[in-house]
Design an enzyme around this catalytic site. Structure first.
Site, PDB file in Angstrom:
ATOM      1  N   ILE A  10       0.834  -1.219   0.000  1.00 33.58           N
ATOM      2  CA  ILE A  10       0.000   0.000   0.000  1.00 33.58           C
ATOM      3  C   ILE A  10       0.863   1.261   0.000  1.00 33.58           C
ATOM      4  CG2 ILE A  10      -0.195   0.165   2.543  1.00 33.58           C
ATOM      5  CD1 ILE A  10      -3.157   0.792   0.236  1.00 33.58           C
ATOM      6  N   LEU A  58       5.549  -9.668   4.373  1.00 29.67           N
ATOM      7  CA  LEU A  58       5.576 -10.802   3.441  1.00 29.67           C
ATOM      8  C   LEU A  58       6.594 -11.862   3.857  1.00 29.67           C
ATOM      9  CD1 LEU A  58       5.234  -8.832   0.090  1.00 29.67           C
ATOM     10  CD2 LEU A  58       3.553 -10.419   1.057  1.00 29.67           C
ATOM     11  N   SER A 134       5.190  -9.538 -13.697  1.00 35.56           N
ATOM     12  CA  SER A 134       5.960  -8.475 -14.357  1.00 35.56           C
ATOM     13  C   SER A 134       6.462  -8.890 -15.735  1.00 35.56           C
ATOM     14  CB  SER A 134       7.169  -8.142 -13.472  1.00 35.56           C
ATOM     15  OG  SER A 134       8.113  -7.386 -14.196  1.00 35.56           O
ATOM     16  N   GLU A 136       9.194  -8.210 -16.683  1.00 37.04           N
ATOM     17  CA  GLU A 136      10.593  -8.574 -16.455  1.00 37.04           C
ATOM     18  C   GLU A 136      10.774 -10.096 -16.559  1.00 37.04           C
ATOM     19  OE1 GLU A 136      14.581  -7.369 -15.419  1.00 37.04           O
ATOM     20  OE2 GLU A 136      12.884  -6.250 -16.203  1.00 37.04           O
ATOM     21  N   TYR A 158      15.287 -10.693  -9.542  1.00 39.80           N
ATOM     22  CA  TYR A 158      13.910 -10.183  -9.425  1.00 39.80           C
ATOM     23  C   TYR A 158      12.992 -10.900 -10.418  1.00 39.80           C
ATOM     24  CZ  TYR A 158       9.977  -6.992 -10.280  1.00 39.80           C
ATOM     25  OH  TYR A 158       8.715  -6.474 -10.477  1.00 39.80           O
ATOM     26  N   LYS A 201      13.896   9.204 -12.168  1.00 43.70           N
ATOM     27  CA  LYS A 201      15.256   9.735 -12.056  1.00 43.70           C
ATOM     28  C   LYS A 201      15.451  10.823 -13.111  1.00 43.70           C
ATOM     29  CE  LYS A 201      20.083   8.238 -12.085  1.00 43.70           C
ATOM     30  NZ  LYS A 201      21.020   7.109 -12.160  1.00 43.70           N
ATOM     31  N   PRO A 288      24.255  -6.332 -14.715  1.00 42.14           N
ATOM     32  CA  PRO A 288      24.996  -7.553 -15.066  1.00 42.14           C
ATOM     33  C   PRO A 288      24.378  -8.278 -16.262  1.00 42.14           C
ATOM     34  CG  PRO A 288      24.599  -7.458 -12.700  1.00 42.14           C
ATOM     35  CD  PRO A 288      23.846  -6.318 -13.292  1.00 42.14           C
TER      36      PRO A 288
HETATM   37  P1  NAP Z   1       7.005  -0.052  -5.160  1.00 42.81           P
HETATM   38  O1  NAP Z   1       6.583   1.366  -5.285  1.00 42.81           O
HETATM   39  O2  NAP Z   1       8.460  -0.393  -5.099  1.00 42.81           O
HETATM   40  O3  NAP Z   1       6.291  -0.650  -3.846  1.00 42.81           O
HETATM   41  C1  NAP Z   1       6.689  -1.877  -3.288  1.00 42.81           C
HETATM   42  C2  NAP Z   1       5.861  -2.122  -2.044  1.00 42.81           C
HETATM   43  O4  NAP Z   1       6.274  -3.386  -1.472  1.00 42.81           O
HETATM   44  C3  NAP Z   1       6.048  -1.071  -0.938  1.00 42.81           C
HETATM   45  O5  NAP Z   1       4.771  -0.734  -0.427  1.00 42.81           O
HETATM   46  C4  NAP Z   1       6.857  -1.815   0.099  1.00 42.81           C
HETATM   47  O6  NAP Z   1       6.599  -1.403   1.414  1.00 42.81           O
HETATM   48  C5  NAP Z   1       6.336  -3.229  -0.073  1.00 42.81           C
HETATM   49  N1  NAP Z   1       7.196  -4.227   0.558  1.00 42.81           N
HETATM   50  C6  NAP Z   1       8.530  -4.387   0.386  1.00 42.81           C
HETATM   51  N2  NAP Z   1       8.975  -5.385   1.191  1.00 42.81           N
HETATM   52  C7  NAP Z   1       7.903  -5.847   1.880  1.00 42.81           C
HETATM   53  C8  NAP Z   1       7.718  -6.845   2.869  1.00 42.81           C
HETATM   54  N3  NAP Z   1       8.744  -7.598   3.341  1.00 42.81           N
HETATM   55  N4  NAP Z   1       6.477  -7.048   3.369  1.00 42.81           N
HETATM   56  C9  NAP Z   1       5.432  -6.294   2.930  1.00 42.81           C
HETATM   57  N5  NAP Z   1       5.545  -5.334   2.008  1.00 42.81           N
HETATM   58  C10 NAP Z   1       6.762  -5.105   1.482  1.00 42.81           C
HETATM   59  O7  NAP Z   1       6.382  -0.930  -6.340  1.00 42.81           O
HETATM   60  P2  NAP Z   1       5.228  -0.541  -7.410  1.00 42.81           P
HETATM   61  O8  NAP Z   1       5.859   0.136  -8.566  1.00 42.81           O
HETATM   62  O9  NAP Z   1       4.087   0.063  -6.694  1.00 42.81           O
HETATM   63  O10 NAP Z   1       4.850  -2.004  -7.927  1.00 42.81           O
HETATM   64  C11 NAP Z   1       3.849  -2.786  -7.263  1.00 42.81           C
HETATM   65  C12 NAP Z   1       4.068  -4.249  -7.604  1.00 42.81           C
HETATM   66  O11 NAP Z   1       3.978  -4.444  -9.000  1.00 42.81           O
HETATM   67  C13 NAP Z   1       5.435  -4.806  -7.205  1.00 42.81           C
HETATM   68  O12 NAP Z   1       5.230  -6.166  -6.837  1.00 42.81           O
HETATM   69  C14 NAP Z   1       6.251  -4.741  -8.484  1.00 42.81           C
HETATM   70  O13 NAP Z   1       7.263  -5.715  -8.464  1.00 42.81           O
HETATM   71  C15 NAP Z   1       5.163  -5.055  -9.495  1.00 42.81           C
HETATM   72  N6  NAP Z   1       5.362  -4.491 -10.833  1.00 42.81           N
HETATM   73  C16 NAP Z   1       5.585  -3.155 -10.983  1.00 42.81           C
HETATM   74  C17 NAP Z   1       5.714  -2.613 -12.252  1.00 42.81           C
HETATM   75  C18 NAP Z   1       5.947  -1.142 -12.461  1.00 42.81           C
HETATM   76  O14 NAP Z   1       6.315  -0.759 -13.575  1.00 42.81           O
HETATM   77  N7  NAP Z   1       5.693  -0.301 -11.469  1.00 42.81           N
HETATM   78  C19 NAP Z   1       5.593  -3.463 -13.388  1.00 42.81           C
HETATM   79  C20 NAP Z   1       5.365  -4.822 -13.186  1.00 42.81           C
HETATM   80  C21 NAP Z   1       5.223  -5.331 -11.905  1.00 42.81           C
HETATM   81  P3  NAP Z   1       7.601  -0.482   2.310  1.00 42.81           P
HETATM   82  O15 NAP Z   1       7.145   0.920   2.095  1.00 42.81           O
HETATM   83  O16 NAP Z   1       7.356  -0.972   3.682  1.00 42.81           O
HETATM   84  O17 NAP Z   1       8.988  -0.742   1.796  1.00 42.81           O
HETATM   85  N1  GDD Z   2      16.906   2.678 -12.777  1.00 43.55           N
HETATM   86  C1  GDD Z   2      17.708   3.085 -13.772  1.00 43.55           C
HETATM   87  N2  GDD Z   2      18.642   4.054 -13.519  1.00 43.55           N
HETATM   88  N3  GDD Z   2      17.579   2.525 -14.988  1.00 43.55           N
HETATM   89  C2  GDD Z   2      18.386   2.974 -15.977  1.00 43.55           C
HETATM   90  C3  GDD Z   2      19.338   3.970 -15.781  1.00 43.55           C
HETATM   91  C4  GDD Z   2      19.481   4.532 -14.485  1.00 43.55           C
HETATM   92  O1  GDD Z   2      20.321   5.410 -14.239  1.00 43.55           O
HETATM   93  N4  GDD Z   2      19.971   4.195 -16.958  1.00 43.55           N
HETATM   94  C5  GDD Z   2      19.426   3.373 -17.860  1.00 43.55           C
HETATM   95  N5  GDD Z   2      18.474   2.618 -17.270  1.00 43.55           N
HETATM   96  C6  GDD Z   2      17.697   1.559 -17.929  1.00 43.55           C
HETATM   97  C7  GDD Z   2      17.788   0.213 -17.221  1.00 43.55           C
HETATM   98  O2  GDD Z   2      19.026  -0.435 -17.547  1.00 43.55           O
HETATM   99  C8  GDD Z   2      16.557  -0.482 -17.777  1.00 43.55           C
HETATM  100  O3  GDD Z   2      16.864  -1.071 -19.013  1.00 43.55           O
HETATM  101  C9  GDD Z   2      15.569   0.666 -18.008  1.00 43.55           C
HETATM  102  O4  GDD Z   2      16.320   1.880 -17.889  1.00 43.55           O
HETATM  103  C10 GDD Z   2      14.409   0.701 -17.028  1.00 43.55           C
HETATM  104  O5  GDD Z   2      14.904   0.622 -15.712  1.00 43.55           O
HETATM  105  P1  GDD Z   2      13.950   0.858 -14.429  1.00 43.55           P
HETATM  106  O6  GDD Z   2      13.205   2.122 -14.557  1.00 43.55           O
HETATM  107  O7  GDD Z   2      14.813   0.659 -13.208  1.00 43.55           O
HETATM  108  O8  GDD Z   2      12.838  -0.293 -14.573  1.00 43.55           O
HETATM  109  P2  GDD Z   2      12.951  -1.847 -14.912  1.00 43.55           P
HETATM  110  O9  GDD Z   2      12.448  -2.032 -16.314  1.00 43.55           O
HETATM  111  O10 GDD Z   2      14.256  -2.415 -14.554  1.00 43.55           O
HETATM  112  O11 GDD Z   2      11.897  -2.466 -13.882  1.00 43.55           O
HETATM  113  C11 GDD Z   2      10.632  -1.860 -13.646  1.00 43.55           C
HETATM  114  O12 GDD Z   2       9.669  -2.419 -14.528  1.00 43.55           O
HETATM  115  C12 GDD Z   2       9.446  -3.815 -14.344  1.00 43.55           C
HETATM  116  C13 GDD Z   2       8.401  -4.256 -15.393  1.00 43.55           C
HETATM  117  O13 GDD Z   2       9.027  -4.458 -16.614  1.00 43.55           O
HETATM  118  C14 GDD Z   2      10.286  -2.091 -12.193  1.00 43.55           C
HETATM  119  O14 GDD Z   2       9.120  -1.350 -11.855  1.00 43.55           O
HETATM  120  C15 GDD Z   2      10.010  -3.563 -11.924  1.00 43.55           C
HETATM  121  O15 GDD Z   2       9.540  -3.723 -10.584  1.00 43.55           O
HETATM  122  C16 GDD Z   2       8.962  -4.043 -12.927  1.00 43.55           C
HETATM  123  O16 GDD Z   2       8.639  -5.394 -12.727  1.00 43.55           O
END
Ligand code: NAP
Ligand code: GDD
Length: 341
Positions: A10, A58, A134, A136, A158, A201, A288
């Protein structure tokens, strides 16, 4: 009687948008929060005033059983995870425990509280479960665009943990007849996005440079391509999946892909800046193993759920840059709560 939802995660980006959406649909919304003095909890209390909070982690099976027993939810959305991909190499075991095994613990909490066993399956009135899978998981993609049938080849701890949670959700559906579904969501962003992810960022970097607070922005791989959408659109899809007639998994994305370089160009242009004067490529920010290209085929969600994204890539980038310019100009702290206003 209002339907009752329990959301893990949340305090994260999606948790906030999903809570707002469910409240607007008349739900009673509960959020799971962890820790003894979690610094993000005051922000949730302030900005999501109608959400009730329950403690749990969790990593702790008993706490999840207690939370489900207390809340008695109709729907559980498991959004909690370690979600920052680079962190999953640094803390691979913790990522497996939270992002992977956490799914098992939530499913078990639901199963135990519902009295479901292998011989006695679920029945009407069962708790519906949503897993935040995801894109990913597709990793080194086998085909483009990616669909519900594209094989997985995760490229990070992840992604591997998410694949475990995905298959487990499918397995509980098949083993116990649970209404358990996964949304395979592609990247979705917003002004509430964590500052460590590339879109935020960049939007924060642009705002800092525009306001004279920074002189450069250091980034990693500019050639990676992602299918970026707006988080507010994507949480609607989560709710639609749990409101459907039957439990099925769906790919959710816009169907358009852009490089990090294109993101950077659009974000600097939104503030009338030339990105090439400010962006520094930093090899230490490369991963990596990279996921080079993600692009969704959201046809199933469109035809079966009627889901459509409403915010374009250009609108999303402009929205984030404008929000961060306002935030920093008002003296806000991106790590704190102002961006949630
Ligand atoms: P986020 O902003 O990083 O939020 C992650 C949440 O997980 C936070 O509320 C965090 O709580 C909680 N959490 C971490 N460790 C925990 C634990 N041990 N027990 C309970 N809660 C815990 O992520 P989001 O972007 O909202 O994404 C939501 C979900 O969708 C995630 O599962 C992410 O992997 C998945 N997802 C995201 C994207 C995307 O693009 N945003 C895409 C695909 C999938 P704290 O505040 O306590 O740390
Ligand atoms: N974070 C970050 N920082 N990413 C960078 C940077 C940097 O300075 N420069 C380039 N990138 C590139 C990363 O290498 C990656 O290819 C892309 O930007 C996106 O990175 P992120 O925004 O960190 O997201 P992500 O794609 O790795 O993961 C997010 O999306 C997933 C769904 O596809 C996260 O929200 C995951 O939780 C989620 O599952």
């Amino acid at each position: 009687m209002a339907r009752r939802a329990l959301i893990t995660g949340i305090t994260g980006q999606d948790g906030s948008y999903l809570a707002e959406h469910l409240l607007s649909e008349g739900y009673e919304v509960w959020g799971l929060v962890r820790g003894q003095a979690n610094p993000r909890v005051p922000r949730v209390r302030r900005l999501l005033q109608d959400v009730r909070l329950v403690r749990g982690d969790l990593l702790d099976q008993g706490s999840l059983i207690s939370a489900v027993e207390k809340v008695q939810p109709d729907e559980v959305y498991n959004l909690g995870a370690i979600s920052f991909v680079p962190m999953s190499w640094e803390q691979a075991e913790l990522t497996a425990e939270v992002t992977g095994m956490g799914v098992l613990r939530v499913l078990e909490a639901i199963r135990v509280c519902s009295g479901i066993t292998a011989s006695r399956g679920s029945s009407a009135g069962q708790i519906r479960f949503y897993q935040a899978s995801s894109s990913e998981m597709f990793g080194q993609v086998r085909e483009t665009p990616q669909t519900e049938r594209t094989p997985f080849h995760p490229r990070s701890p992840y992604g591997v943990a998410k694949a475990y949670g995905h298959f487990l959700t499918q397995n509980y559906r098949e083993s116990y007849g649970m209404f358990a579904v996964s949304g395979i969501l592609f990247n979705h962003e917003s002004p509430r996005r964590g500052a460590e992810f590339v879109t935020r960022k960049v939007s924060l970097g642009v705002a800092r440079i525009k306001l004279g607070m920074a002189a450069e922005l250091r980034l990693g791989n500019l050639e990676a391509r992602r299918d970026w959408g707006f988080a507010g659109d994507f949480v609607r899809a989560m709710h639609m999946m749990l409101s459907a007639a039957g439990p099925e998994d769906y790919v959710i994305g816009t169907g358009r892909t852009h490089s990090v370089r294109e993101l950077v160009e659009a974000a600097f242009a939104a503030a009338d800046l030339d990105w090439e004067r400010y962006v520094v490529c930093d090899a230490s920010l490369h991963r990596p193993a990279e996921v080079d290209l993600l692009c969704a085929d959201p046809k199933k969600a469109r035809t079966q759920l009627g889901w459509e994204p409403t915010v374009s890539f250009e609108e999303l980038v402009a929205m984030m840059v404008e929000a961060d310019l306002r935030l920093l100009a008002d003296g806000g702290d991106p790590e704190q709560d102002s961006s949630w206003a």
